[in-house]
Scaffold this motif. Structure first.
Motif, mmCIF file in Angstrom:
data_model
loop_
_atom_site.group_PDB
_atom_site.id
_atom_site.type_symbol
_atom_site.label_atom_id
_atom_site.label_comp_id
_atom_site.label_asym_id
_atom_site.label_seq_id
_atom_site.Cartn_x
_atom_site.Cartn_y
_atom_site.Cartn_z
ATOM 1 N N PHE A 18 6.641 45.009 -43.813
ATOM 2 C CA PHE A 18 7.836 45.784 -44.130
ATOM 3 C C PHE A 18 7.413 47.228 -44.354
ATOM 4 C CE2 PHE A 18 10.912 47.633 -47.051
ATOM 5 C CZ PHE A 18 12.128 47.221 -46.516
ATOM 6 N N THR A 19 8.224 48.154 -43.852
ATOM 7 C CA THR A 19 7.924 49.568 -44.033
ATOM 8 C C THR A 19 9.170 50.286 -44.557
ATOM 9 O OG1 THR A 19 8.666 50.397 -41.877
ATOM 10 C CG2 THR A 19 6.471 49.385 -41.971
ATOM 11 N N LEU A 20 8.988 51.506 -45.000
ATOM 12 C CA LEU A 20 10.135 52.290 -45.466
ATOM 13 C C LEU A 20 11.175 52.476 -44.379
ATOM 14 C CD1 LEU A 20 8.825 55.197 -47.747
ATOM 15 C CD2 LEU A 20 10.480 53.433 -48.336
ATOM 16 N N GLU A 21 10.734 52.442 -43.123
ATOM 17 C CA GLU A 21 11.679 52.577 -42.005
ATOM 18 C C GLU A 21 12.589 51.360 -41.872
ATOM 19 O OE1 GLU A 21 8.222 55.246 -41.340
ATOM 20 O OE2 GLU A 21 8.412 53.123 -41.840
ATOM 21 N N ASP A 22 12.240 50.268 -42.567
ATOM 22 C CA ASP A 22 13.029 49.033 -42.505
ATOM 23 C C ASP A 22 14.080 48.937 -43.600
ATOM 24 O OD1 ASP A 22 11.598 47.916 -40.293
ATOM 25 O OD2 ASP A 22 9.944 47.444 -41.659
ATOM 26 N N LEU A 23 14.230 49.957 -44.428
ATOM 27 C CA LEU A 23 15.241 49.912 -45.486
ATOM 28 C C LEU A 23 16.620 49.669 -44.885
ATOM 29 C CD1 LEU A 23 14.187 52.982 -47.700
ATOM 30 C CD2 LEU A 23 13.727 50.562 -48.151
ATOM 31 N N ASN A 24 17.403 48.820 -45.571
ATOM 32 C CA ASN A 24 18.772 48.603 -45.098
ATOM 33 C C ASN A 24 19.688 49.721 -45.615
ATOM 34 O OD1 ASN A 24 19.563 47.953 -47.782
ATOM 35 N ND2 ASN A 24 19.018 45.793 -47.461
ATOM 36 N N GLU A 25 20.942 49.686 -45.212
ATOM 37 C CA GLU A 25 21.863 50.767 -45.556
ATOM 38 C C GLU A 25 22.056 50.889 -47.062
ATOM 39 O OE1 GLU A 25 23.967 54.079 -44.832
ATOM 40 O OE2 GLU A 25 22.870 52.889 -43.351
ATOM 41 N N GLU A 26 22.156 49.752 -47.737
ATOM 42 C CA GLU A 26 22.330 49.779 -49.184
ATOM 43 C C GLU A 26 21.128 50.435 -49.867
ATOM 44 O OE1 GLU A 26 23.780 46.567 -52.466
ATOM 45 O OE2 GLU A 26 21.943 46.040 -51.388
ATOM 46 N N GLN A 27 19.937 50.112 -49.412
ATOM 47 C CA GLN A 27 18.730 50.676 -50.003
ATOM 48 C C GLN A 27 18.622 52.176 -49.722
ATOM 49 O OE1 GLN A 27 16.106 47.905 -48.056
ATOM 50 N NE2 GLN A 27 15.768 46.720 -49.931
ATOM 51 N N ARG A 28 19.038 52.586 -48.545
ATOM 52 C CA ARG A 28 19.011 54.019 -48.228
ATOM 53 C C ARG A 28 19.986 54.797 -49.106
ATOM 54 N NH1 ARG A 28 16.082 55.369 -43.787
ATOM 55 N NH2 ARG A 28 15.308 53.609 -42.561
ATOM 56 N N MET A 29 21.143 54.218 -49.334
ATOM 57 C CA MET A 29 22.123 54.867 -50.211
ATOM 58 C C MET A 29 21.595 54.946 -51.636
ATOM 59 S SD MET A 29 25.698 53.223 -48.779
ATOM 60 C CE MET A 29 26.660 53.986 -50.082
ATOM 61 N N MET A 30 20.922 53.898 -52.072
ATOM 62 C CA MET A 30 20.346 53.882 -53.408
ATOM 63 C C MET A 30 19.282 54.972 -53.530
ATOM 64 S SD MET A 30 18.344 50.783 -55.310
ATOM 65 C CE MET A 30 19.740 49.709 -55.025
ATOM 66 N N ARG A 31 18.466 55.109 -52.496
ATOM 67 C CA ARG A 31 17.445 56.151 -52.512
ATOM 68 C C ARG A 31 18.085 57.537 -52.593
ATOM 69 N NH1 ARG A 31 13.156 56.647 -47.661
ATOM 70 N NH2 ARG A 31 15.077 56.887 -46.465
ATOM 71 N N GLU A 32 19.122 57.748 -51.811
ATOM 72 C CA GLU A 32 19.807 59.049 -51.808
ATOM 73 C C GLU A 32 20.378 59.377 -53.190
ATOM 74 O OE1 GLU A 32 22.708 58.997 -48.708
ATOM 75 O OE2 GLU A 32 21.215 58.715 -47.116
#
Length: 603
Positions: free
Chosen positions: A27-41
């Protein structure tokens, strides 16, 4: 797919050393799902607004502001990511908890420490070991930020040897309370916490016991002054004194004598999350260095165009990239192992405990590698800023000081190096990782005639993956011989263990970077991922140098004669490149990409 089949396909902790991993399986950071990307933002937005914009306040020992920011984090849900929903949390997976810990920690070490101490060792012992009554009473308050937690383990005479603490817990005459007396030191969040996780010894028990202790000054609890520290200036760090503090017997955490186990398992989680907490600091320092180097002109040229500066920027970016690759690889392994255990009928608490414990070796590896990388990155950041980097008017100086504690937290790096090898050997003895077979095969290979047939390295990373496989043989050769030579006294030969650990660390980190870059190149094309490929190759080149140096140190330290000559020849054979990379060109490519992007931006 059955659970049994899935379990076979997920490598156990430490098995990376003896089994090949396909890039599709990491698993890599490029594999983050949409929910995880929103959480990161949303996490980055909070950090930019509340922390990064006010970094000077943290340097001015504004403890109240640290507490204020912690309360805001609670209101936004950041303190509850890992807490199960039934106790007021968001109940998200291990990768998501790593993600928030990563990106919320980059602005200042003071806040990172407060956040990590509360969400990790201040809350997790209750969610993982508490009774249902304890969880319902305390965890919702901790998850919301209404209450804050602290962890009282270290004592003046008990640091790395955690079980040697002198704090006592004596049962009251009516049997309703334990009276705790003793001194704890280096307690993060002590100045504003509502609850302590305290470890004390009952009578002459072999092992310490954990207790949940509410912070009440009228109940025999007093605090020392705020410690004067090299860094993390606004992290509240104080001594805590207990003088016959009354603790209800129902506030014992887990069973009597189980405290050492609680402490060690809490440290496993803390180690991988500390590694994650060092990542965003590296990204932000790199961004600041790139910005400054683009603006600062010497000899009528922006210094970012100088090769010496490009070399530093390439190192900083590569450190972050490799750390990301390894941290999220391990985090997903842990998350998958937790899911398997839940599917098999384990409770969430038991599944998480066993899931993290399974990868304790990787947790120690990551803690060491990333904490040392963040120190190097901040040091290079100061150097790029020159005199301004040494000034407290820029964030480089404080970033460097804040980074230093990460090599001491969660067990010193020396302790973690020895733990990584020691735990691997114990896993082998239990049959969880087959080291004997591969180590024997390496021994036979050393006695055989090497092949002179030219290998096929036409595929991307073919040579790099072959080289990593041979670096694994170096570890097996040295560790196998050390176990054979020293047997049960292996732990006493710390210098050999430390050298072997450095080889193990380089193997895991280098393999993680190569697998990440390979996976991304396959899905986006080699041209689009040229800088990622360059970082994986640059890191491996430097890893090989470390393996050669540390391998030689180990070999000459406990072998002699023909055996020593044979092992040194094996070291040379296993670390040989067929096609040496152009290191200067790799650094140029990486630095130019970072400069073009305006900072670190690789996912």
């Amino acid at each position: 797919m059955s659970t049994q089949t899935e379990e076979k396909e997920i490598l156990r902790g430490g098995q990376f050393l003896v089994k090949e991993t396909a890039c599709e399986d990491v698993f890599t950071l490029e594999d983050l799902n949409e929910e995880q990307r929103m959480m990161r933002e949303s996490t980055v937005e909070f950090v930019d607004r509340e922390l990064w914009a006010h970094w000077e306040r943290f340097e001015q020992k504004d403890y109240a502001y640290t507490e204020q920011c912690m309360r805001k984090a609670g209101e936004l849900g950041f303190l509850s990511i890992a807490v199960p929903e039934e106790y007021g949390g968001m109940g998200m997976g291990f990768v998501s908890t790593m993600l928030v810990c990563d990106y919320i920690s980059g602005a200042t070490g003071s806040y990172s420490t407060a956040f990590g101490a509360h969400t990790g060792i201040g809350t997790l012992p209750i969610t993982l070991y508490g009774t249902e009554e304890q969880k319902k009473k305390y965890v919702p308050k901790l998850a919301s930020g209404e209450w804050f937690g602290a962890y009282c383990l270290t004592e003046p005479g008990a640091g790395s040897d955690a079980n040697s603490g002198k704090t006592k817990a004596v049962l009251s005459e009516d049997g309703k309370h334990y009276l705790i007396s003793g001194q704890k030191m280096w307690i993060s969040n002590a100045g504003f916490c509502n609850l302590f996780i305290v470890f004390a010894r009952i009578e002459d028990d072999k092992y310490i016991t954990g207790f949940i202790v509410e912070n009440d000054p009228e109940n025999g609890i007093s605090l020392g002054d705020e410690e004067k520290k090299l860094g993390i200036h606004s992290s509240s760090t104080r001594q805590v004194f207990f003088n016959e503090t009354k603790v209800p017997v129902e506030n014992m955490l887990s069973e009597r004598g189980n405290g050492f186990k609680i402490a060690m398992n809490a440290l496993n989680v803390g180690r991988i999350k500390l590694a994650a907490a060092c990542l965003e600091a590296q990204r932000r320092v790199t961004d600041e260095a790139v910005r400054y180097a683009g603006e600062r002109k010497q000899f009528k040229t922006a210094i970012i165009n100088f090769g010496a500066i490009k070399s530093k920027i390439a190192t900083m970016a590569t450190n972050a990239y490799v750390g990301e690759a390894a941290c999220y690889r391990a985090a997903k392994n842990i998350e998958d192992r937790i899911a398997l255990r839940v599917a098999a009928g384990n409770s969430h608490a038991e599944a998480e405990l066993k899931g993290v414990e399974e990868y304790a070796i990787e947790c120690s590896i990551l803690k060491v590698a990333v904490s040392e990388d963040v120190q190097e990155t901040t040091d290079e950041g100061i150097q790029i800023f020159g005199g301004m980097g040494f000034s407290a008017d820029t964030p480089m100086e404080s970033a460097w000081r804040d980074a230093r504690i990460s090599r001491i937290y969660e067990g010193t790096n020396e302790i973690n190096r020895m733990l990584a090898v020691g735990m691997l050997v114990k896993k082998a003895m239990k049959g969880h990782v087959d080291l004997l077979g591969p180590a024997t095969a390496v021994g036979e290979e050393l006695l055989g005639i090497p092949s002179f047939e030219a290998p096929d390295y036409s595929e991307l990373f073919a040579e790099e993956k072959d080289l990593i496989a041979r670096l694994k043989k170096v570890f097996l050769m040295i560790a196998g011989k050390a176990v054979q030579t020293f047997g049960t006294e292996l732990e006493e030969h710390q210098q050999v263990l430390m050298a072997a650990a450095d080889i193990l660390i380089q193997v895991y980190m280098a393999e993680s970077a190569v697998l990440r870059a390979e996976k991304n190149a396959k899905r986006q094309g080699e041209d689009a991922q040229a800088a990622q490929i360059a970082m994986a190759r640059l890191n491996l080149y430097e890893a090989v140098d470390i393996v050669i140096r540390r391998g030689k140190e180990a070999i000459v330290s406990f072998t002699e004669g023909d055996e020593q000559r044979m092992m040194l020849m094996g070291l040379k054979r296993f670390t040989k490149y067929t096609n040496q990379p152009n290191v200067a060109a790799l650094r140029e490519l990486i630095a130019d990409k970072v400069a073009e992007s305006g900072g670190y931006n690789f996912d």
